[in-house]
Design an enzyme around this catalytic site. Structure first.
Site, PDB file in Angstrom:
ATOM      1  N   LEU A  98     -22.952  17.400  -2.701  1.00 54.27           N
ATOM      2  CA  LEU A  98     -21.914  16.476  -2.244  1.00 54.27           C
ATOM      3  C   LEU A  98     -20.643  16.628  -3.066  1.00 54.27           C
ATOM      4  O   LEU A  98     -20.669  17.174  -4.174  1.00 54.27           O
ATOM      5  CB  LEU A  98     -22.461  15.044  -2.353  1.00 54.27           C
ATOM      6  CG  LEU A  98     -23.675  14.795  -1.435  1.00 54.27           C
ATOM      7  CD1 LEU A  98     -24.491  13.608  -1.899  1.00 54.27           C
ATOM      8  CD2 LEU A  98     -23.210  14.623   0.007  1.00 54.27           C
ATOM      9  N   PRO A  99     -19.504  16.119  -2.521  1.00 53.56           N
ATOM     10  CA  PRO A  99     -18.231  16.381  -3.197  1.00 53.56           C
ATOM     11  C   PRO A  99     -18.142  15.830  -4.629  1.00 53.56           C
ATOM     12  O   PRO A  99     -17.713  16.540  -5.522  1.00 53.56           O
ATOM     13  CB  PRO A  99     -17.197  15.698  -2.295  1.00 53.56           C
ATOM     14  CG  PRO A  99     -17.845  15.600  -0.958  1.00 53.56           C
ATOM     15  CD  PRO A  99     -19.316  15.467  -1.210  1.00 53.56           C
ATOM     16  N   THR A 131     -21.299  18.934  -8.336  1.00 51.09           N
ATOM     17  CA  THR A 131     -20.680  18.896  -9.664  1.00 51.09           C
ATOM     18  C   THR A 131     -20.282  17.454  -9.959  1.00 51.09           C
ATOM     19  O   THR A 131     -19.371  16.919  -9.313  1.00 51.09           O
ATOM     20  CB  THR A 131     -19.430  19.791  -9.718  1.00 51.09           C
ATOM     21  OG1 THR A 131     -19.810  21.117  -9.359  1.00 51.09           O
ATOM     22  CG2 THR A 131     -18.825  19.803 -11.114  1.00 51.09           C
ATOM     23  N   LYS A 216     -22.053  22.577 -16.638  1.00 53.61           N
ATOM     24  CA  LYS A 216     -21.143  22.955 -15.542  1.00 53.61           C
ATOM     25  C   LYS A 216     -19.693  22.562 -15.864  1.00 53.61           C
ATOM     26  O   LYS A 216     -18.770  23.353 -15.663  1.00 53.61           O
ATOM     27  CB  LYS A 216     -21.617  22.266 -14.254  1.00 53.61           C
ATOM     28  CG  LYS A 216     -20.681  22.362 -13.083  1.00 53.61           C
ATOM     29  CD  LYS A 216     -20.506  23.768 -12.561  1.00 53.61           C
ATOM     30  CE  LYS A 216     -19.495  23.804 -11.419  1.00 53.61           C
ATOM     31  NZ  LYS A 216     -19.145  25.164 -11.039  1.00 53.61           N
ATOM     32  N   LYS A 291     -10.510  17.991 -10.170  1.00 51.95           N
ATOM     33  CA  LYS A 291     -11.645  17.053 -10.212  1.00 51.95           C
ATOM     34  C   LYS A 291     -12.575  17.383 -11.383  1.00 51.95           C
ATOM     35  O   LYS A 291     -12.966  16.521 -12.162  1.00 51.95           O
ATOM     36  CB  LYS A 291     -12.431  17.124  -8.889  1.00 51.95           C
ATOM     37  CG  LYS A 291     -13.646  16.224  -8.850  1.00 51.95           C
ATOM     38  CD  LYS A 291     -14.700  16.672  -7.829  1.00 51.95           C
ATOM     39  CE  LYS A 291     -15.816  17.436  -8.486  1.00 51.95           C
ATOM     40  NZ  LYS A 291     -16.984  17.729  -7.666  1.00 51.95           N
TER      41      LYS A 291
END
Ligand code: NAD
Length: 344
Positions: A98-99, A131, A216, A291
């Protein structure tokens, strides 16, 4: 039995499950506790990951809030469900792609979410490949640790979750060559390896809950800084009379060599097949990079750590987005900040 479908050219090929197994790149039997995979988030990355699992022989069922994304799967014979809760009823494992953190929290804890069945869960394993910040991964891990399994599975006493974000981008997702950075219980990581290797070529265990997400965001912060550093050095070189192509040859056999110089060069015309050579279209958007840098800075301030370069990179990518480049590949920082010179 309904077969899974697969597009080859303009045709949809339909195969029964046993036939797909025969085609599996893993070519190994699928452990029964991983057989039914529920996949949520069929975007640029997730659509390829879910299809690669189906190709490897898993019984994949999917969910997305975007009906069009689901239609493409149902047309290919892959079952769809209308909510995360409904999906979890028929799954051994749930994978989310998912975003951002808010979407992940909604899918887990929202109405009709994955954890909304009074704390008794059907799936024994959850893998979040989105992420997100490590704090979100740890919160969901805590939420899951308070739940129980609906049925005693024999192989798991309690439901478990892994945070397993990926590196590699859309081409690697499509080619099944992602790298997974995995946090959570080690026994769950070991059990989930066949899934990771059906979608990727590397899986690295990073330690407890949230450590995959931590790895990450550190990786992406370093990538952002190196891309900006290389871009600035190429621009300085051009100003001093050295072409970027020549400087690239030098960097790539010298101490400045890095992914941004030898694999993803930001200067148009220096490398073929990278976003800089197609007007910075495709690739990893500046919006996603901003982001991820934001996640890194929030996480850093949560532990009282100052990232001098990371916070500068965040400002640079935020400005890039404000200036209208949010959907261009993040290597467009070169053009945006330094354009106007002979670019080769
Ligand atoms: P995307 O926006 O293309 O896809 C996200 C999908 O999630 C969409 O189909 C959307 O409809 C769906 N979705 C959103 N909210 C939902 C909800 N509540 N319930 C169900 N579905 C929902 O994003 P992407 O590019 O596939 O990236 C996914 C994740 O992977 C992000 O966290 C991103 O940072 C990370 N990532 C992306 C890349 C890349 O190159 N695109 C590379 C590495 C990691």
């Amino acid at each position: 039995m309904a077969g899974f479908g697969w597009r080859v050219g303009s045709k949809v090929q339909r195969w029964g499950r046993s036939c797909l197994r025969g085609l599996s790149s893993a070519a190994t039997a699928i452990p029964s506790q991983l057989e039914n995979v529920g996949f949520i988030g069929l975007g640029n990355m997730g659509s390829h990951m879910a299809r690669n699992l189906a190709m490897a022989g898993y019984k994949v069922t999917v969910h997305d809030i975007n009906e069009n994304a689901m239609k493409k799967f149902s047309e290919d014979g892959i079952p769809t469900k209308q909510s995360p809760h409904e999906l979890s009823e028929s799954s051994d494992v749930i994978i989310t792609m998912l975003p951002s953190s808010s979407h992940v929290l909604e899918v887990y804890n929202g109405p009709n979410g994955l954890l909304g069945s009074g704390g008794r869960l059907g799936p024994w394993l959850y893998i979040d490949s989105s992420t997100v910040d490590p704090q979100t991964s740890r919160k969901i891990s805590m939420d899951i640790s308070r739940c129980h399994l609906k049925e005693n599975k024999g192989y798991a006493e309690k439901p478990m979750i892994l945070d397993a974000p990926v590196s590699g981008g859309v081409p690697a997702a499509e080619a099944g060559k992602l790298t997974f950075m995995v946090g959570g219980p080690e026994e769950a990581y070991i059990a989930a390896k066949p899934l990771f290797f059906s979608m990727g070529k590397n899986a690295i265990y990073c330690g407890g809950a949230g450590n995959g997400s931590a790895a990450k965001i550190c990786n992406n912060m370093a990538m952002a800084i190196s891309m900006l550093g290389v871009s600035e050095a190429f621009a300085l070189g051009q100003n001093l009379g050295i072409k970027a192509g020549t400087l690239t040859d030098i960097f790539n056999c010298s101490s400045a060599r890095c992914w941004s110089s030898d694999t993803y060069n930001p200067v148009p015309g220096v490398m073929a097949g990278v976003p800089s050579s197609r007007n910075y279209d495709g690739g990893f958007t500046s919006k996603l990079m901003a982001k991820d840098l934001d996640l890194a800075m929030v996480s850093a301030s949560g532990v009282g750590f100052k990232c001098l370069m990371g916070s500068e990179a965040l400002e640079i990518f935020r400005k890039l987005c404000e200036d209208g480049c949010q959907f261009k590949d993040f290597s467009c920082a070169f053009r945006h900040y330094y354009a106007g010179k002979d670019e080769k």
